[in-house]
Design a protein around this motif. Structure first.
Motif, PDB file in Angstrom:
ATOM      1  N   SER A   1      26.496  25.024 128.318  1.00  0.00           N
ATOM      2  CA  SER A   1      27.412  25.210 129.434  1.00  0.00           C
ATOM      3  C   SER A   1      28.020  26.597 129.377  1.00  0.00           C
ATOM      4  O   SER A   1      28.039  27.249 128.324  1.00  0.00           O
ATOM      5  N   HIS A   2      28.515  27.033 130.523  1.00  0.00           N
ATOM      6  CA  HIS A   2      29.200  28.322 130.629  1.00  0.00           C
ATOM      7  C   HIS A   2      30.544  28.106 131.297  1.00  0.00           C
ATOM      8  O   HIS A   2      30.649  27.398 132.312  1.00  0.00           O
ATOM      9  N   HIS A   3      31.566  28.704 130.711  1.00  0.00           N
ATOM     10  CA  HIS A   3      32.919  28.626 131.249  1.00  0.00           C
ATOM     11  C   HIS A   3      33.323  30.033 131.659  1.00  0.00           C
ATOM     12  O   HIS A   3      33.484  30.925 130.822  1.00  0.00           O
ATOM     13  N   GLY A   4      33.465  30.236 132.973  1.00  0.00           N
ATOM     14  CA  GLY A   4      33.850  31.536 133.496  1.00  0.00           C
ATOM     15  C   GLY A   4      35.137  31.454 134.286  1.00  0.00           C
ATOM     16  O   GLY A   4      35.934  30.541 134.131  1.00  0.00           O
ATOM     17  N   GLY A   5      35.355  32.443 135.145  1.00  0.00           N
ATOM     18  CA  GLY A   5      36.584  32.481 135.925  1.00  0.00           C
ATOM     19  C   GLY A   5      37.727  33.051 135.101  1.00  0.00           C
ATOM     20  O   GLY A   5      37.543  33.955 134.276  1.00  0.00           O
ATOM     21  N   SER A   6      38.923  32.503 135.297  1.00  0.00           N
ATOM     22  CA  SER A   6      40.098  33.021 134.595  1.00  0.00           C
ATOM     23  C   SER A   6      41.145  31.936 134.474  1.00  0.00           C
ATOM     24  O   SER A   6      41.225  31.023 135.304  1.00  0.00           O
ATOM     25  N   SER A   7      41.965  32.047 133.447  1.00  0.00           N
ATOM     26  CA  SER A   7      43.101  31.149 133.304  1.00  0.00           C
ATOM     27  C   SER A   7      44.196  31.563 134.280  1.00  0.00           C
ATOM     28  O   SER A   7      44.285  32.736 134.665  1.00  0.00           O
ATOM     29  N   PRO A   8      45.072  30.631 134.692  1.00  0.00           N
ATOM     30  CA  PRO A   8      46.229  31.042 135.496  1.00  0.00           C
ATOM     31  C   PRO A   8      47.092  32.019 134.694  1.00  0.00           C
ATOM     32  O   PRO A   8      47.234  31.884 133.480  1.00  0.00           O
ATOM     33  N   SER A   9      47.644  33.001 135.373  1.00  0.00           N
ATOM     34  CA  SER A   9      48.489  33.970 134.664  1.00  0.00           C
ATOM     35  C   SER A   9      49.852  33.394 134.332  1.00  0.00           C
ATOM     36  O   SER A   9      50.530  33.886 133.433  1.00  0.00           O
ATOM     37  N   GLY A  10      50.283  32.334 135.038  1.00  0.00           N
ATOM     38  CA  GLY A  10      51.630  31.811 134.907  1.00  0.00           C
ATOM     39  C   GLY A  10      52.535  32.401 135.977  1.00  0.00           C
ATOM     40  O   GLY A  10      52.109  33.218 136.813  1.00  0.00           O
ATOM     41  N   PHE A  11      53.798  31.987 135.985  1.00  0.00           N
ATOM     42  CA  PHE A  11      54.757  32.535 136.939  1.00  0.00           C
ATOM     43  C   PHE A  11      56.117  32.644 136.274  1.00  0.00           C
ATOM     44  O   PHE A  11      56.388  31.992 135.254  1.00  0.00           O
ATOM     45  N   TYR A  12      56.973  33.486 136.842  1.00  0.00           N
ATOM     46  CA  TYR A  12      58.302  33.690 136.280  1.00  0.00           C
ATOM     47  C   TYR A  12      59.241  32.629 136.824  1.00  0.00           C
ATOM     48  O   TYR A  12      59.604  32.633 137.998  1.00  0.00           O
ATOM     49  N   LEU A  13      59.651  31.724 135.929  1.00  0.00           N
ATOM     50  CA  LEU A  13      60.539  30.636 136.310  1.00  0.00           C
ATOM     51  C   LEU A  13      61.979  31.113 136.437  1.00  0.00           C
ATOM     52  O   LEU A  13      62.714  30.672 137.326  1.00  0.00           O
ATOM     53  N   GLY A  14      62.399  31.996 135.557  1.00  0.00           N
ATOM     54  CA  GLY A  14      63.774  32.475 135.585  1.00  0.00           C
ATOM     55  C   GLY A  14      63.997  33.503 134.502  1.00  0.00           C
ATOM     56  O   GLY A  14      63.073  33.882 133.766  1.00  0.00           O
ATOM     57  N   LYS A  15      65.229  33.969 134.393  1.00  0.00           N
ATOM     58  CA  LYS A  15      65.569  34.940 133.368  1.00  0.00           C
ATOM     59  C   LYS A  15      66.701  34.387 132.509  1.00  0.00           C
ATOM     60  O   LYS A  15      67.595  33.681 132.980  1.00  0.00           O
ATOM     61  N   VAL A  16      66.663  34.719 131.224  1.00  0.00           N
ATOM     62  CA  VAL A  16      67.651  34.251 130.259  1.00  0.00           C
ATOM     63  C   VAL A  16      68.395  35.463 129.711  1.00  0.00           C
ATOM     64  O   VAL A  16      67.770  36.416 129.224  1.00  0.00           O
ATOM     65  N   ASP A  17      69.712  35.437 129.789  1.00  0.00           N
ATOM     66  CA  ASP A  17      70.520  36.560 129.317  1.00  0.00           C
ATOM     67  C   ASP A  17      71.690  36.057 128.483  1.00  0.00           C
ATOM     68  O   ASP A  17      72.303  35.032 128.820  1.00  0.00           O
ATOM     69  N   PRO A  18      72.025  36.775 127.406  1.00  0.00           N
ATOM     70  CA  PRO A  18      73.239  36.415 126.646  1.00  0.00           C
ATOM     71  C   PRO A  18      74.486  36.765 127.454  1.00  0.00           C
ATOM     72  O   PRO A  18      74.491  37.726 128.223  1.00  0.00           O
ATOM     73  N   THR A  19      75.509  35.967 127.282  1.00  0.00           N
ATOM     74  CA  THR A  19      76.785  36.239 127.953  1.00  0.00           C
ATOM     75  C   THR A  19      77.867  36.429 126.896  1.00  0.00           C
ATOM     76  O   THR A  19      77.794  35.873 125.797  1.00  0.00           O
ATOM     77  N   PHE A  20      78.881  37.206 127.256  1.00  0.00           N
ATOM     78  CA  PHE A  20      79.942  37.537 126.304  1.00  0.00           C
ATOM     79  C   PHE A  20      81.304  37.342 126.962  1.00  0.00           C
ATOM     80  O   PHE A  20      81.478  37.614 128.162  1.00  0.00           O
ATOM     81  N   GLY A  21      82.252  36.876 126.173  1.00  0.00           N
ATOM     82  CA  GLY A  21      83.617  36.669 126.631  1.00  0.00           C
ATOM     83  C   GLY A  21      84.595  37.455 125.785  1.00  0.00           C
ATOM     84  O   GLY A  21      84.197  38.321 124.989  1.00  0.00           O
ATOM     85  N   PRO A  22      85.868  37.142 125.935  1.00  0.00           N
ATOM     86  CA  PRO A  22      86.899  37.878 125.186  1.00  0.00           C
ATOM     87  C   PRO A  22      86.720  37.807 123.679  1.00  0.00           C
ATOM     88  O   PRO A  22      87.119  38.715 122.954  1.00  0.00           O
ATOM     89  N   THR A  23      86.122  36.715 123.194  1.00  0.00           N
ATOM     90  CA  THR A  23      85.963  36.561 121.746  1.00  0.00           C
ATOM     91  C   THR A  23      84.547  36.867 121.270  1.00  0.00           C
ATOM     92  O   THR A  23      84.192  36.578 120.137  1.00  0.00           O
ATOM     93  N   GLY A  24      83.738  37.434 122.154  1.00  0.00           N
ATOM     94  CA  GLY A  24      82.377  37.788 121.771  1.00  0.00           C
ATOM     95  C   GLY A  24      81.333  36.929 122.465  1.00  0.00           C
ATOM     96  O   GLY A  24      81.493  36.547 123.642  1.00  0.00           O
TER      97      GLY A  24
END
Length: 832
Positions: free
Chosen positions: A265-288
């Motif tokens: 058998s032969h497997h060609g084509g391409s895998s899905p690249s995926g998609f950007y679900l969201g972004k994750v960022d650290p947050t900081f307050g008065p105490t860090g």
């Protein structure tokens, strides 16, 4: 085997008219096997006087032919009709046919990840073995990347639920998947075909030709193809697959049969690249530090990583370690994978018993590139496996049945790989191999006419070897500690084929490649707190592992009536340890499982109602868990690694009901309740300042790894649900045949429900796979002699695309993948 030969076999089979495998075709005439079971297996009626009732399904899950209703094991049987109806082309498509099975194709090339009731591992490279045994035509397949190109012209697929520690080629803690092709028939001259076309320009086809050569020899040739356009906006997720199989079968005498099979058998084509679900960022307050925030992108799952809007989002994200923004994804995914194999089977029947010998050899040559969290990740791999199995099955009078056997398995892999993560890339070159010997046996004592007792055991010795180097290159803009350094002209790591090209790329730009970080060197030795550099950190493994284990099974079966039985069993499973290219976790230990099962299989009301019930309790120890994450180096590297994370308790109930209230109506339901929880689940990640982003408990610790004290976080996910283990799984199917004088119409509809589950070790809510229904329907017009049919179908009516976990890339963007979208089309087929 050359690709030209493969194309020739496939084209020859597909060019001929052929018998519909169609599940969508109406019920076959009364004189032939008819649909039966929750999975619609094609079988012969259980009793000649009750041809309108449910039929029996013959399986070989215990290495002998027996009715699935008489076997004291937990098993789902998937017929060729159901495989066509659910469009099972690749191994991951099997998850649509069984409530117990989770099979997902990763965005990492040709690999498939199998879980059965929360037991499995994400084996997406050549380092580790799968926890679910995949067997094709009686041969154990060692690589989860080699499970494609076999789903055509099949007798059935068997999904065994629970540890397989006695009768199968390699021990498996979670279960086994047996793919069993149609064999050549001595008394049958036939041609079968089905062709389909649907949205995404999806072209499918299967064909089989069976020709007797005299009275004692027959030949069967079969082929398949499946081509469709990409499911994502950037054209990724494209499929180009074809396969062919040749078999010759002979019965020189009444006692002796021989079969030789070759496939490619032969497997060609391409895998899905995926998609950007969201972004994750650290947050900081008065105490860090105040935690992490998740902001959805609002992007559709169709919006691949190469989409201009996705590229713009990635380029806008600042990467502190590189001191700049401006990343791109440009390593476009592709698959160029070839597989072939040969096997022989000898069966010699005597008055004392039957001898079966099956040698086999298989090869895979893989070259694929994929994305996900990578700018471009490439792997080239050559897999070779040789196996030889011998079995003797016999009986002693009418009171004892027995089986003894042995197997030798030898696998060798040579691979190179690179995984470009924009600021970190390992260049890997390694060889690995496994030699496994096992002896096994099973004896069943029929103590009375109604009570049978079974004992089975297996001793396995595994010898593994791993030799290779992973040169990890990590890009820095000066000292990563605050204050922030900025390097607006420092190039992110590009997609380069060879390690030397990588070295030349940076040294020609005056950026040093050093085994020691510049910021720890004094100025007279070239040190600097602000100059950019590339750290070279090699990982070398030249080691072996020897594991051995005795596993066993004890079972009792009591036949209340000829159609009603109860059974109970206890069995153990074992899965060998292995290696990872990860500092501090270079090896991992074997995992084991103990499984308790009680069940009942029943037929009622003149063979028109089937009710099978099973309750199970599994104890899973030293579970192996594979994930993309940090190793324990100094500095740490993001790698794909496997480690032992702890123990879990898995329990639940499985109910399967089939009802044939009239000759032309078939209803079926499968329900599984699963409670799978980790009793202990701990692992470690580097302490790089900020706490880990996890809903599990964590605490800072210091641990000495390879003689170096490291600051780590210990993460404790004890009490969390097991991976890929939805609490509720449900499959409902209905089929109604409307007969006319010369033709019939078949109406079919079904739905599958899975409640929510997790597949990542951080248990973040935005990475949870939400519960969903996925439904399908078809209308088929067929002739009463079953010679021709035409069918229109739709799959995933809701266009509900279940999320398949996710991973955070270097820009703190969550990259995820989803299941297939709604598809629809038309299919025609026939037999001659």
């Amino acid at each position: 085997m050359s690709r030209k030969l493969l194309l020739g076999v496939s084209a020859a089979a597909l060019a001929l008219p052929l018998r519909a495998q169609a599940q969508d075709a109406a019920p076959v005439p009364q004189s032939t096997p008819e649909a039966n079971s929750a999975n619609g297996a094609a079988v012969a009626p259980a009793d000649p006087e009750e041809e309108g009732g449910l039929g029996q399904i013959i399986v070989t899950a215990q290495r002998v032919e027996e009715s699935s209703q008489r076997a004291p094991i937990a098993i789902d049987v998937v017929s060729p009709e159901e495989l066509v109806r659910q469009n099972v082309i690749r191994a991951e498509d099997l998850s649509r046919t069984s409530t117990a099975l989770s099979a997902t194709g990763s965005t990492g090339g040709p690999t498939t990840v199998f879980f059965v009731r929360g037991v499995g591992n994400a084996t997406v490279n050549a380092y580790s073995d799968p926890a679910i045994s995949f067997n094709y035509d009686g041969v154990y397949i060692g690589r989860p990347s080699s499970t494609s190109g076999v789903f055509y012209d099949l007798q059935r697929v068997e999904v065994l639920k629970g540890p397989q520690g006695t009768l199968y080629g390699r021990n498996a803690t979670g279960g086994a998947i047996n793919v069993i092709p149609n064999r050549p028939k001595l008394d049958d001259t036939s041609v079968d075909f089905s062709l389909g076309y649907g949205n995404y320009d999806w072209l499918t086809g299967q064909a089989a030709v069976n020709v007797p050569l005299g009275d004692k020899v027959a030949v069967r040739v079969a082929g398949s193809l499946s081509n469709h356009d990409g499911f994502q906006s950037d054209g990724t997720g494209k499929q180009r697959e074809y396969a062919g199989r040749f078999q010759i079968y002979a019965e020189p005498t009444d006692q002796l049969s021989l079969r030789l099979a070759a496939d490619a058998s032969h497997h060609g084509g391409s895998s899905p690249s995926g998609f950007y679900l969201g972004k994750v960022d650290p947050t900081f307050g008065p105490t860090g530090f105040a935690g992490y925030s998740f902001t959805p992108t609002g992007f559709s799952p169709r919006q691949g990583l190469f989409d201009p809007a996705s590229q713009a989002l990635l380029a806008s994200r600042f990467v502190s370690q590189a001191g700049r923004a401006g990343q791109v994804v440009d390593g476009f995914p592709f698959n160029d994978d070839d597989y072939w194999g040969v096997t022989g089977e000898l069966n010699y029947e005597t008055d004392a018993g039957t001898l079966t010998i099956q040698p086999a050899y298989r090869e895979a040559k893989l070259a694929y590139q994929f994305n996900g969290v990578f700018r471009g990740a490439f792997s080239a791999e050559k897999d070779k496996q040789t196996s030889l199995e011998a079995r003797w099955a016999g009986d002693i009078g009418t009171a004892i049945d027995y089986l003894i056997g042995g197997i030798y398995f030898d696998e060798n892999i040579a691979a190179t790989a690179r995984y470009d993560q924009q600021i970190l890339t390992p260049y890997q070159d390694f060889t690995t191999g496994t030699k496994s010997w096992a002896g096994f046996g099973k004896v069943t004592v029929h103590a009375t006419d109604k009570l049978s007792l079974t004992a089975a055991g297996r001793y396995t010795a595994d010898k593994k070897r791993f030799d290779g180097t992973s040169n990890v290159y990590i890009l820095f803009c000066g000292n990563p500690a605050p204050p922030q350094d900025f390097c607006p002209n420092l190039p992110f790591i590009p997609v380069l084929e060879t390690e030397q090209q990588f070295i030349d790329f940076y040294t020609s730009r005056g950026i040093p490649i050093t085994p020691v970080p510049l910021f720890v060197l004094p100025p007279f030795a070239g040190g600097s707190q602000t100059a950019p550099f590339v750290l070279r950190s090699p990982i070398v493994i030249n080691s072996g592992l020897n594991n051995d284990k005795f596993t066993y099974r004890l079972a009792a079966q009591y036949d209340i009536t000829p159609r009603n039985m109860v059974y109970a069993s206890f069995e153990t499973g074992y899965h060998a340890g292995g290696f990872s290219f990860a500092r501090g976790v270079e090896t991992y230990k074997p995992e084991t499982i103990d499984a308790y099962t009680v069940g009942s299989k029943n037929r009622f009301f003149g063979n028109t109602l089937q009710v099978n019930l099973e309750a199970f309790l599994w104890k899973y120890r030293n579970q192996q868990f594979s994930q993309f994450g940090y190793d324990l180096g100094n500095p740490p590297a993001t790698v794909f690694l496997t480690r032992n994370i702890g123990d879990s308790t898995i329990k639940g109930v499985d109910l399967d009901v089939d009802l044939k209230p009239t000759r032309n109506t078939l209803l079926s339901a499968s329900v599984q309740y699963l409670h799978a929880v980790y009793d202990s689940f701990t692992y470690f990640v580097p302490n790089q300042g900020l706490p880990p982003n996890s809903t599990c408990a964590y605490a800072p610790i210091t641990q000495t790894v390879n003689g170096v004290p490291l600051a780590l976080y210990q993460i404790d996910c004890s009490g969390k649900p097991a991976f890929n283990s939805p609490k509720w799984s449900l499959i409902l199917n209905g089929e109604q045949t409307i007969p006319f004088d010369t033709f019939h119409v078949v109406l079919q509809a079904g739905t599958r429900y899975r409640s929510s589950s997790y597949s990542t070790a951080d248990y973040l809510p935005f990475l949870q796979s939400k519960g969903n229904f996925v439904s399908d329907a078809s209308i088929t017009l067929g002739t009463n002699d079953d010679r021709m049919f035409v069918s229109v179908y739709v799959r995933n009516l809701e266009n509900s695309r279940r999320q398949l976990g996710g991973t955070v890339n270097t820009a703190n963007l969550v990259v995820s993948a989803v299941e297939q979208p709604r598809t629809y089309g038309v299919r025609i087929g026939g037999k001659f």
